[in-house]
Write an enzyme that holds these catalytic residues in place. Sequence first.
Site, PDB file in Angstrom:
ATOM      1  N   ASP A   1      -7.017   4.606  12.873  1.00  0.00           N
ATOM      2  CA  ASP A   1      -5.669   5.147  12.689  1.00  0.00           C
ATOM      3  C   ASP A   1      -5.648   6.452  11.900  1.00  0.00           C
ATOM      4  O   ASP A   1      -4.856   7.343  12.195  1.00  0.00           O
ATOM      5  CB  ASP A   1      -4.762   4.094  12.048  1.00  0.00           C
TER       6      ASP A   1
ATOM      7  N   SER B   1      -4.555  -8.783   8.746  1.00  0.00           N
ATOM      8  CA  SER B   1      -3.920  -7.474   8.807  1.00  0.00           C
ATOM      9  C   SER B   1      -3.268  -7.361  10.176  1.00  0.00           C
ATOM     10  O   SER B   1      -3.938  -7.487  11.211  1.00  0.00           O
ATOM     11  CB  SER B   1      -4.974  -6.382   8.618  1.00  0.00           C
TER      12      SER B   1
ATOM     13  N   ARG C   1       0.837   5.723  16.684  1.00  0.00           N
ATOM     14  CA  ARG C   1       0.406   6.728  15.709  1.00  0.00           C
ATOM     15  C   ARG C   1       0.798   8.152  16.083  1.00  0.00           C
ATOM     16  O   ARG C   1       1.331   8.882  15.253  1.00  0.00           O
ATOM     17  CB  ARG C   1      -1.110   6.663  15.477  1.00  0.00           C
TER      18      ARG C   1
ATOM     19  N   ASP D   1       0.821  -1.218   0.000  1.00  0.00           N
ATOM     20  CA  ASP D   1       0.000   0.000   0.000  1.00  0.00           C
ATOM     21  C   ASP D   1       0.852   1.265   0.000  1.00  0.00           C
ATOM     22  O   ASP D   1       0.676   2.132  -0.851  1.00  0.00           O
ATOM     23  CB  ASP D   1      -0.913   0.049   1.232  1.00  0.00           C
TER      24      ASP D   1
END
Length: 406
Positions: A123, A175, A94, A15
């Site tokens: 996120d 994931s 994050r 990605d």
Amino acid sequence: MAKKRVVLAYSGGLDTSVIVRWLTDRGFEVITYTADVGQGEELDYIPEKAKLAGAVEAIVEDVREEFAREYCLPTLRALALYECKYPLTASLSRPLISKKLIEIAKKVGADFVAHGSTGKGNDQVRFEVSAWALAPDVEVLAPVREWEFKSREEEIEYAKRHGIPVPVTKEKPYSIDRNLWGVSIEAGVLEDIWQEPPKDAWQITVDPEEAPDEPEYVTVTFEEGTPVAVNGRRFEKLYELIEELNKIGGRHGVGRVDMVENRLVGIKSRELYEAPAAFILYKAYDELLSLTTERFTYHYHIEHVRHQYATLVYNGLWFSKQREALDAFNDTLAKDVTGDVRLKLYKGGIWVVGRRSPNSLYVEDLATYSPKDAFDHEAGKFFTKVWGLPLKVAGRVREEREKKNR
Ligand code: ARG
């Protein structure tokens, strides 16, 4: 005209590699940033990969100690568990990554930062709200939310067309997001919430039934609210202590969570977590906190701090005054959190079996049932009388009313 510059949070996966190219195609000069937060992956190949995808510069930085000291430690002192279960592993990395993106953007004169999160997760919120808190005028780009690819196949097709290396291995069935503080695992077969997770879903812990048949004892030492030693061995680096506890806990299958959680965007989703070190440290910290803090303040921590802290971190509000203020409260209590906790790990379970502290408020001659007892038993009679008065009054009034109505 000068090119538009963007700093992209880059994992090295498909990605974010496609994002590099996608942004380049749209006239951006892309600088990638990759943080080592203890995801346990080889990062040496990252700059090459980023450049192959079109990045003009690729920055890789080891931030494990900063992550441990400034993000994991305050969360430990808060004993924060989202929905009383999730130790906030992904939620914590994050804000740190956002902070780094902004620092680099300021240095290189970029008006944009970018991330690879989707539009239905937490996120995106954490990345963007953190970035704006630190740089209110920055523009945050989230290509995955708006690009044209309808499937992974289309994305792979685009990658191949542009010479971006596509992973040869079969698509991972889950994931996974991993850092020092723990692993989150979602999607694939886990979306059937009735099914027990397959064994291969778990990444860093053994199945409790395959864990050793002998328990293992581990002693964690704290100094003023910071864990400093495991089994008497001191660690200068907090991240190394955490890694050690992940190893010890992992082999006993401790720290697993299987939950359906409430995402900020309003959906319920199933996620697995593995956080052996975090759970061992939470148990140990809580033990010393309760031992060294007088009742009123300890109960305040339980009732008002843990839950609030977890919710704000989960919801992306790390860079808020509320978090700072709660940290100040927790740091005050942490000053007394010095001592050792002995824990027993056995087939997925963690038990505290011993504790000691120079600041312990456990006073033996008050607690004992032996002849050394110094507690004033007579005071108990009057204390109980006053304490029970409200219920006694209510009982009396009720009885009188019932008598009248008869
Ligand atoms: N649900 C978790 C959170 O919001 C983890 C998110 C990332 N998980 C993942 N498996 N990619 O903090």
